[in-house]
Design a protein around this motif. Structure first.
Motif, PDB file in Angstrom:
ATOM      1  N   MET A  13      -3.457  57.442  36.410  1.00 54.70           N
ATOM      2  CA  MET A  13      -3.700  56.502  35.323  1.00 54.70           C
ATOM      3  C   MET A  13      -4.613  57.183  34.306  1.00 54.70           C
ATOM      4  O   MET A  13      -5.622  57.780  34.676  1.00 54.70           O
ATOM      5  CB  MET A  13      -4.376  55.267  35.916  1.00 54.70           C
ATOM      6  CG  MET A  13      -4.499  54.102  34.996  1.00 54.70           C
ATOM      7  SD  MET A  13      -2.915  53.326  34.684  1.00 54.70           S
ATOM      8  CE  MET A  13      -2.922  51.979  35.849  1.00 54.70           C
TER       9      MET A  13
ATOM     10  N   ASP B 146     -13.189  53.220  37.879  1.00 55.23           N
ATOM     11  CA  ASP B 146     -13.143  53.652  39.276  1.00 55.23           C
ATOM     12  C   ASP B 146     -13.998  54.890  39.540  1.00 55.23           C
ATOM     13  O   ASP B 146     -14.310  55.196  40.675  1.00 55.23           O
ATOM     14  CB  ASP B 146     -11.697  53.968  39.679  1.00 55.23           C
ATOM     15  CG  ASP B 146     -11.103  52.844  40.516  1.00 55.23           C
ATOM     16  OD1 ASP B 146     -11.847  51.912  40.842  1.00 55.23           O
ATOM     17  OD2 ASP B 146      -9.910  52.919  40.838  1.00 55.23           O
TER      18      ASP B 146
ATOM     19  N   VAL C 199     -15.816  48.556  35.092  1.00 55.37           N
ATOM     20  CA  VAL C 199     -14.454  48.489  35.602  1.00 55.37           C
ATOM     21  C   VAL C 199     -13.901  49.879  35.916  1.00 55.37           C
ATOM     22  O   VAL C 199     -12.739  50.008  36.285  1.00 55.37           O
ATOM     23  CB  VAL C 199     -13.500  47.787  34.609  1.00 55.37           C
ATOM     24  CG1 VAL C 199     -13.868  46.331  34.478  1.00 55.37           C
ATOM     25  CG2 VAL C 199     -13.509  48.472  33.267  1.00 55.37           C
TER      26      VAL C 199
ATOM     27  N   ARG D  64     -12.204  57.327  27.825  1.00 54.72           N
ATOM     28  CA  ARG D  64     -13.238  57.867  28.713  1.00 54.72           C
ATOM     29  C   ARG D  64     -13.237  59.398  28.748  1.00 54.72           C
ATOM     30  O   ARG D  64     -14.154  60.009  29.266  1.00 54.72           O
ATOM     31  CB  ARG D  64     -13.034  57.354  30.132  1.00 54.72           C
ATOM     32  CG  ARG D  64     -13.255  55.879  30.282  1.00 54.72           C
ATOM     33  CD  ARG D  64     -13.071  55.472  31.729  1.00 54.72           C
ATOM     34  NE  ARG D  64     -12.886  54.029  31.837  1.00 54.72           N
ATOM     35  CZ  ARG D  64     -12.120  53.457  32.750  1.00 54.72           C
ATOM     36  NH1 ARG D  64     -11.484  54.197  33.636  1.00 54.72           N
ATOM     37  NH2 ARG D  64     -12.000  52.157  32.790  1.00 54.72           N
TER      38      ARG D  64
ATOM     39  N   ARG E 151      -6.650  52.983  42.977  1.00 53.37           N
ATOM     40  CA  ARG E 151      -7.171  52.122  41.914  1.00 53.37           C
ATOM     41  C   ARG E 151      -7.673  50.765  42.422  1.00 53.37           C
ATOM     42  O   ARG E 151      -6.942  50.001  43.043  1.00 53.37           O
ATOM     43  CB  ARG E 151      -6.070  51.917  40.882  1.00 53.37           C
ATOM     44  CG  ARG E 151      -6.530  51.269  39.592  1.00 53.37           C
ATOM     45  CD  ARG E 151      -5.461  51.423  38.533  1.00 53.37           C
ATOM     46  NE  ARG E 151      -5.668  50.596  37.374  1.00 53.37           N
ATOM     47  CZ  ARG E 151      -6.475  50.916  36.365  1.00 53.37           C
ATOM     48  NH1 ARG E 151      -7.147  52.031  36.409  1.00 53.37           N
ATOM     49  NH2 ARG E 151      -6.593  50.119  35.323  1.00 53.37           N
TER      50      ARG E 151
ATOM     51  N   ASP F  21      -7.049  57.013  30.886  1.00 48.39           N
ATOM     52  CA  ASP F  21      -7.831  56.228  29.949  1.00 48.39           C
ATOM     53  C   ASP F  21      -8.348  57.202  28.901  1.00 48.39           C
ATOM     54  O   ASP F  21      -9.268  57.974  29.152  1.00 48.39           O
ATOM     55  CB  ASP F  21      -8.989  55.531  30.675  1.00 48.39           C
ATOM     56  CG  ASP F  21      -9.727  54.571  29.760  1.00 48.39           C
ATOM     57  OD1 ASP F  21     -10.129  54.995  28.667  1.00 48.39           O
ATOM     58  OD2 ASP F  21      -9.900  53.408  30.148  1.00 48.39           O
TER      59      ASP F  21
ATOM     60  N   LYS G  46      -5.923  52.680  26.653  1.00 49.47           N
ATOM     61  CA  LYS G  46      -6.556  52.511  27.955  1.00 49.47           C
ATOM     62  C   LYS G  46      -5.509  52.143  29.004  1.00 49.47           C
ATOM     63  O   LYS G  46      -4.495  51.540  28.698  1.00 49.47           O
ATOM     64  CB  LYS G  46      -7.606  51.402  27.897  1.00 49.47           C
ATOM     65  CG  LYS G  46      -8.784  51.729  27.002  1.00 49.47           C
ATOM     66  CD  LYS G  46      -9.849  50.660  27.063  1.00 49.47           C
ATOM     67  CE  LYS G  46     -10.765  50.797  28.259  1.00 49.47           C
ATOM     68  NZ  LYS G  46     -11.617  51.989  28.219  1.00 49.47           N
ATOM     69  N   ALA G  47      -5.812  52.493  30.251  1.00 52.92           N
ATOM     70  CA  ALA G  47      -4.968  52.112  31.393  1.00 52.92           C
ATOM     71  C   ALA G  47      -3.497  52.443  31.158  1.00 52.92           C
ATOM     72  O   ALA G  47      -2.633  51.572  31.228  1.00 52.92           O
ATOM     73  CB  ALA G  47      -5.144  50.637  31.726  1.00 52.92           C
TER      74      ALA G  47
END
Ligand code: SF4
Ligand code: SF4
Ligand code: SF4
Ligand code: FES
Lengths: 543, 166
Positions: A151, A112, A110, A156, A218, A153, A142-143
């Motif tokens: 955005m 990008d 999921v 990550r 996104r 996260d 997240k997000a």
């Protein structure tokens, strides 16, 4: 200059360059995350470990800065003798990768960033270890939308701090920080603020992983579907160099393209979003009296309005230099007066990249000696039979044939206005004839930015519908009116180039970072890059 | 190298009427008719369309989207299938899922069954086992070309031909 030896090759590099930049010169890519030529060196990711002769243990290549070194006899010797192809280095890289991915969610499905991700790339090239940890991964937020463009996260993130250094040293707005300790470390936005500066989109390009992604882009496209072409941002007169990422003739994003003379590695958010104008609101079919008409019929109608008549040309600052040159040639050939005008509202400006003039080629008026006297235009307009409006949106009093304060503008009313337009503007709707034009991203063309730098773009795809480049269209009109003007790009450039003081250059020879014009050279060139040292093509990871 | 030409002699004379072969063929038909009449249960053919055949495992029929327990698609709109598809017949539009741990989901998921070559690559490529071709559906008939585009809802409603999907 300093000497350096990398994997047995000895060569010269400019003083002050580091080993990553030096290696790139001979085509060796040293894996790295935290180092970016546009940011101060931080040396935190340890991905760039290499062997340096005489040093204890492995050294980080990013902080091994090369300076001229001489031995006691005065002979120049290599500033560093580096090896990056040894087993020790290979193991170190795989080890660092294992640490980077220890708590990484690996949600590439999921994410990008997948397809242009530093973690994916290096895992495949230098990682490939087996995950040994049995401890559950640390969970973070997240997000999280941290600003209009970005955005976040936290899971990550590899904590390379590029984003933090960007907001601290480049925009100097300081919205981001690294909070927490140990494996609770994460990127945080300070309470009560948003990442809402005019250059916030750059952190998305900077982030080597999918921790900071673009809210605009996104989920629109997987990056491997995108085709990339170099072009120029037409959002303002700075003309930042961009990469146009498109699929099936729909542009999905702009990314800044490195140019040490204009925008270095960056671009503003306004420009970044200006790609939307390529997709939306385009004039695709010709019109006669506001109604869609076959292109051939529209051209015939336009020719009938021009043939043997007294007409004028008004051209807007979005038209390329070649278009301006053609308009001027046409004006001379047919004794038609020419003005370069625009009624664009000024936009936000700052000390750096953003200019208040929101058109890419106003400098072209000055370089080609095109009159910008609006009063003269308004005075002359009533005496004309026809008016060609080239890539310019006339104010409603002129476009609609209404009366302005100074009096009637009857001759330019309705039937005699010939609009060559990229978009469905008011002018195109009101004009007697409207012919569609191609936009910058669809053309081989040049624009002169506010510093007088001539920059070129190459087409990302074909123009939609019946649209043509303005140079081609004007050439066609001139030929059909019986006085051909050379419209071939290279032919135009032979004369245009020499007029601009750019001699012995064909269009094909113009480098992608552009050329200063004789008049432009004296103009202010943006500040030199403070941290990079010229080998700046390593703008981050190989993307 | 030289080519060797060999002349093949076809049937000649009485044989060229194929009369004996016709009789042979009729004999097969009659034999089957008699066997089938004597034991109708052993008939080799299926009474299509009243009876549908269960396709062997691994048969690539119409696609289906595997649902989560709550009925929403398992698909994360990662586009792996759309990327690998040699016929370019999968069109996915991704959207933001309200649950940040799911994050991405297909707002639209269309497969153009007229373009599809039933290679099964999409099933192979899916990292989360969200698309399968185990429906056993092999007959497609519609009145409009556009009806051959299977949409998300349809694909979700398509079931496996096995009660216990394998
Ligand atoms: S950041 Fe890279 S490795 Fe991590 S989920 Fe995204 S694509 Fe995968
Ligand atoms: S968010 Fe991206 S740029 Fe910022 S520290 Fe994390 S990995 Fe680096
Ligand atoms: S079966 Fe093959 S052709 Fe059909 S949708 Fe899947 S990948 Fe595409
Ligand atoms: S430590 Fe050298 S690039 Fe990060």
């Amino acid at each position: 200059m300093a000497l350096v030896t990398i994997d047995g090759h000895t060569f010269e590099v400019p003083d002050g360059e580091n080993v990553i930049q030096a290696a790139a010169r001979i085509g060796i890519h040293i894996p790295h995350y935290c180092f970016h030529s546009g940011l101060p060196i931080d040396g935190n990711c340890r991905m760039c470990l290499v062997e340096v002769e005489g040093a204890r243990g492995l050294q980080v290549a990013c902080n091994t800065v090369l300076r001229k070194k001489v031995d006691k006899d005065g002979n120049e010797i290599p500033a560093a003798v580096v090896r990056q192809d040894t087993e020790q280095v290979r193991q170190a890289r795989a080890g660092v990768m294992e640490f980077e991915l220890l708590n990484h969610p690996t949600d590439c499905v999921v994410c990008d960033q997948a397809g242009e991700c530093g973690l994916q790339d290096y895992y495949m090239t230098v990682g490939k270890y087996d995950h040994r940890s049995k401890v559950p991964k640390v969970e973070k937020r997240k997000a999280v939308p941290i600003g209009p463009m970005v955005m976040l996260d936290q899971e990550r993130c590899i904590l390379c701090s590029r984003c933090v250094r960007f907001v601290n040293t480049v925009t100097k707005t300081g919205e981001l920080t690294i909070a927490g300790r140990g494996d609770k470390c994460r990127i945080e936005i300070f309470p009560g603020v948003e990442l809402d500066n005019d250059y916030s989109g750059n952190v998305v390009d900077l982030c080597p992983v999918g921790a900071l992604t673009s809210r605009d882009f996104r989920f629109k496209k997987r990056v491997w579907f995108l085709k990339t072409t170099p072009s120029i941002c037409t959002g303002c007169s700075k003309g930042c160099n961009v990469l146009v990422d498109q699929d099936l003739a729909v542009v999905h994003r702009y990314r800044p393209r490195y140019n040490p003379h204009v925008n270095q590695w960056w671009m503003c958010d306004r420009g970044r979003l200006s790609y939307k104008a390529i997709n939306d609101g385009r004039l695709k079919r010709a019109r006669v009296a506001g109604d869609p008409a076959p292109w051939q019929k529209a051209v015939d109608t336009a020719l009938a309005l021009l043939r043997g008549k007294k007409f004028g040309i008004v051209v807007g600052p979005h038209a390329s230099l070649e278009d301006l040159w053609m308009a001027r040639a046409l004006g001379r050939e047919f004794e038609a007066p020419l003005w370069g005008l625009s009624w664009l509202a000024p936009g936000k400006a700052d000390e750096w990249l953003m200019k208040s003039d929101l058109a890419p080629d106003r400098k072209g008026f000055e370089l080609l000696g095109i009159s910008t006297a609006e009063a003269a235009f308004r005075a002359a307009a009533p005496g004309l039979d026809a008016l060609i409006a080239l890539d310019v949106d006339l104010p409603s009093d002129l476009a609609s044939g209404g009366q302005d304060a100074a009096g009637a503008l009857a001759p330019t009313r309705g039937p005699a206005l010939i609009a060559l337009s990229t978009h469905e503007t008011e002018t195109a709707t009101q004009a007697a004839v409207a012919l569609p034009l191609a936009v910058a991203a669809e053309r081989f063309a040049t624009w002169a930015n506010c510093d007088g730098r001539v920059q070129k773009g190459v087409p990302a795809f074909d123009p939609p519908g019946d649209a043509l480049g303005a140079r081609e269209l004007l050439g066609l009109l001139a030929a059909r009116l019986g006085k051909p003007v050379p419209a071939d790009l290279e032919e135009v450039w032979r004369e245009l180039g020499s007029e601009l003081g750019i001699t012995a250059v064909t269009f094909a020879d113009i480098p992608l970072e552009g050329l200063p014009t004789a008049t432009g050279a004296a103009c202010a060139v943006s500040e030199p890059d403070t941290f990079g040292t010229g080998a700046g093509t390593i703008g981050g990871l190989p993307r | 190298m030289s080519l060797k030409v060999e002349r093949v002699q076809g049937d000649r004379g009485v044989e060229s009427f194929y009369l004996w072969n016709v009789v042979q063929g009729l004999a097969v038909t009659v034999r089957h008719a008699v066997t089938n009449l004597r034991a109708p249960r052993a008939v080799q053919t299926t009474n299509y369309p009243e009876e549908k055949k269960v396709m062997p495992p691994g048969y690539r029929g119409k696609h289906r989207l595997v649902p989560r327990p709550d009925g929403s698609p398992k698909c994360t709109a990662c586009m792996m299938c759309a990327t690998v598809c040699p016929a370019r017949c999968i069109n996915i539009e991704a959207g933001e899922h309200p649950d940040p741990t799911i994050e991405k989901f297909p707002v639209q998921f269309d497969i153009d069954l007229l373009k599809c070559v039933f290679c099964g690559y999409c099933v192979e490529a899916c990292p989360v086992d969200a698309i399968r071709m185990d429906s056993g559906v092999y007959t497609f008939a519609e009145f409009n070309r556009s009806d051959f585009v299977a949409h998300k809802e349809q694909l979700l409603a398509t079931l496996s031909q096995w009660a216990e999907p394998r």
